[in-house]
Design a protein around this motif. Structure first.
Motif, mmCIF file in Angstrom:
data_model
loop_
_atom_site.group_PDB
_atom_site.id
_atom_site.type_symbol
_atom_site.label_atom_id
_atom_site.label_comp_id
_atom_site.label_asym_id
_atom_site.label_seq_id
_atom_site.Cartn_x
_atom_site.Cartn_y
_atom_site.Cartn_z
ATOM 1 N N ALA A 5 0.847 -1.187 0.000
ATOM 2 C CA ALA A 5 0.000 0.000 0.000
ATOM 3 C C ALA A 5 0.885 1.240 0.000
ATOM 4 O O ALA A 5 2.054 1.196 0.397
ATOM 5 N N GLU A 6 0.318 2.352 -0.434
ATOM 6 C CA GLU A 6 1.104 3.584 -0.514
ATOM 7 C C GLU A 6 0.221 4.779 -0.177
ATOM 8 O O GLU A 6 -0.947 4.843 -0.576
ATOM 9 N N ILE A 7 0.786 5.711 0.571
ATOM 10 C CA ILE A 7 0.092 6.960 0.890
ATOM 11 C C ILE A 7 0.956 8.113 0.417
ATOM 12 O O ILE A 7 2.167 8.133 0.644
ATOM 13 N N ARG A 9 -11.790 -1.261 -1.113
ATOM 14 C CA ARG A 9 -11.386 -0.870 -2.469
ATOM 15 C C ARG A 9 -12.540 -0.982 -3.458
ATOM 16 O O ARG A 9 -12.620 -0.218 -4.429
ATOM 17 N N ASN A 10 -13.449 -1.923 -3.235
ATOM 18 C CA ASN A 10 -14.573 -2.127 -4.150
ATOM 19 C C ASN A 10 -15.855 -1.460 -3.669
ATOM 20 O O ASN A 10 -16.932 -1.736 -4.198
ATOM 21 N N ASP A 11 -15.740 -0.569 -2.681
ATOM 22 C CA ASP A 11 -16.903 0.132 -2.138
ATOM 23 C C ASP A 11 -16.836 1.603 -2.548
ATOM 24 O O ASP A 11 -15.867 2.296 -2.245
ATOM 25 N N HIS A 27 -4.288 1.751 -3.003
ATOM 26 C CA HIS A 27 -4.485 0.390 -2.501
ATOM 27 C C HIS A 27 -3.472 -0.568 -3.140
ATOM 28 O O HIS A 27 -3.004 -0.328 -4.265
ATOM 29 N N PRO A 28 -3.131 -1.653 -2.459
ATOM 30 C CA PRO A 28 -2.323 -2.695 -3.101
ATOM 31 C C PRO A 28 -2.990 -3.150 -4.401
ATOM 32 O O PRO A 28 -4.205 -3.326 -4.448
ATOM 33 N N GLU A 29 -2.184 -3.297 -5.454
ATOM 34 C CA GLU A 29 -2.610 -3.783 -6.767
ATOM 35 C C GLU A 29 -3.377 -2.749 -7.587
ATOM 36 O O GLU A 29 -3.821 -3.049 -8.706
ATOM 37 N N ALA A 30 -3.529 -1.512 -7.088
ATOM 38 C CA ALA A 30 -4.176 -0.465 -7.880
ATOM 39 C C ALA A 30 -3.171 0.118 -8.872
ATOM 40 O O ALA A 30 -2.067 0.490 -8.492
#
Length: 293
Positions: A37-39, A114-116, A67-70
């Motif tokens: 993850a990254e901010i 992530r899917n919300d 998000h991870p994998e975004a």
């Protein structure tokens, strides 16, 4: 053709924090994705952010969660090329542990978020206590730079605070953790591993049936589990990856559309244009003109 996947040694280095400045780093930061993850927090200037095909302009004191994998990219949005300065923290969200045994892990919660649609990824400065968050990010970078005794524990505790702040913000928007299940099945773990394969082979002919076979799963079970995990079908995910790579070639090369369609795995140029317009709302030519300097 460069891959979108960016490796990170999260096993040995689960936390990393630094300052990112446009006069030192090779902007724009090209589209990529990773398992950590990254901010990013904008300290000065404005940034043009694209996350999974959605574009945002982030200004001073705005916070962005990747998000991870975004799949995401970052560019300097200052019209005169003025300095863009950001705080950046990269971390393995699986390492962030909360003590309540009845609550799902943060990794599981953020995966569901992530899917919300209520769980935004960009937080404008006027929607949260940005001075306090800015202080947390400063401390994370300070700990990373000095690496004093127990610095990893300090970074862990500050990251937990930061992520819980984000989670509470989502809860105010109506997001609930009540029905989130914890366990990830073996099939789900296998499906997650196939996304790196899709990235590496997206320029080739890919079928959902072949990917299901690689995972040792039936077509129907693979398709169902993929949709649950990623909020879109496997075919839609492949198209998304190909469009992201097409964007990269449109931005950073002078190749024509026929060449780009071949390099990114589309059956022909017309198929690429149609898919690109459906996902981005504009044609590849319009995209190139919009982002040309």
């Amino acid at each position: 053709m460069p891959k979108l996947f960016e490796y990170g040694d999260i096993l040995n280095h689960p936390y990393y924090a630094f300052y990112c400045l446009s006069d030192r780093e090779p902007f724009p930061i090209r589209p990529h994705w990773h398992y950590y993850a990254e901010i990013m927090y904008v300290l000065e200037g404005s940034a043009d952010i694209i996350i999974d095909g959605k574009e945002y302009i982030a200004h001073e004191n705005d916070l962005i969660l990747f998000h991870p994998e975004a799949v995401h990219s970052v560019d300097n949005a200052n019209p005169t090329g003025a300095l863009l300065k950001c705080s950046v923290v990269q971390f393995d969200i699986s390492r962030l542990v909360i003590s309540n045994s009845y609550s799902p892990k943060l990794r599981t919660i953020f995966r569901a978020a992530r899917n919300d649609e209520r769980c935004v990824s960009v937080f404008p400065a006027d929607t949260y206590e940005h001075e306090r968050i800015r202080g947390i990010l400063y401390r994370l970078i300070w700990e990373m730079e000095h690496m004093g005794y127990g610095y990893d524990l300090m970074m862990h505790s500050h990251l937990c605070i930061l992520m819980l702040d984000i989670l509470r913000y989502w809860q105010k928007a109506g997001f609930s953790t009540d029905n989130i299940t914890e366990a990830e099945t073996e099939d789900e773990q296998t499906i997650r591993s196939v996304t790196e394969y899709i990235d590496a082979h997206s320029s080739e002919s890919l079928t959902v049936a072949h990917l299901a076979e690689l995972c040792g799963m039936s077509y129907s079970n693979f398709a169902k589990q993929f949709k649950i995990l990623y909020g879109q079908s496997c075919h839609e995910y492949i198209e998304h990856i190909r469009v992201c790579k097409a964007e990269d070639l449109l931005l950073f090369t002078n190749h024509d559309l026929n060449y780009i369609s071949q390099e990114t795995g589309f059956s022909d140029c017309s198929h690429m244009i149609k898919t690109f317009r459906r996902l981005n709302g504009i044609t590849p030519k319009q995209f190139r003109m919009k982002h040309s300097k």
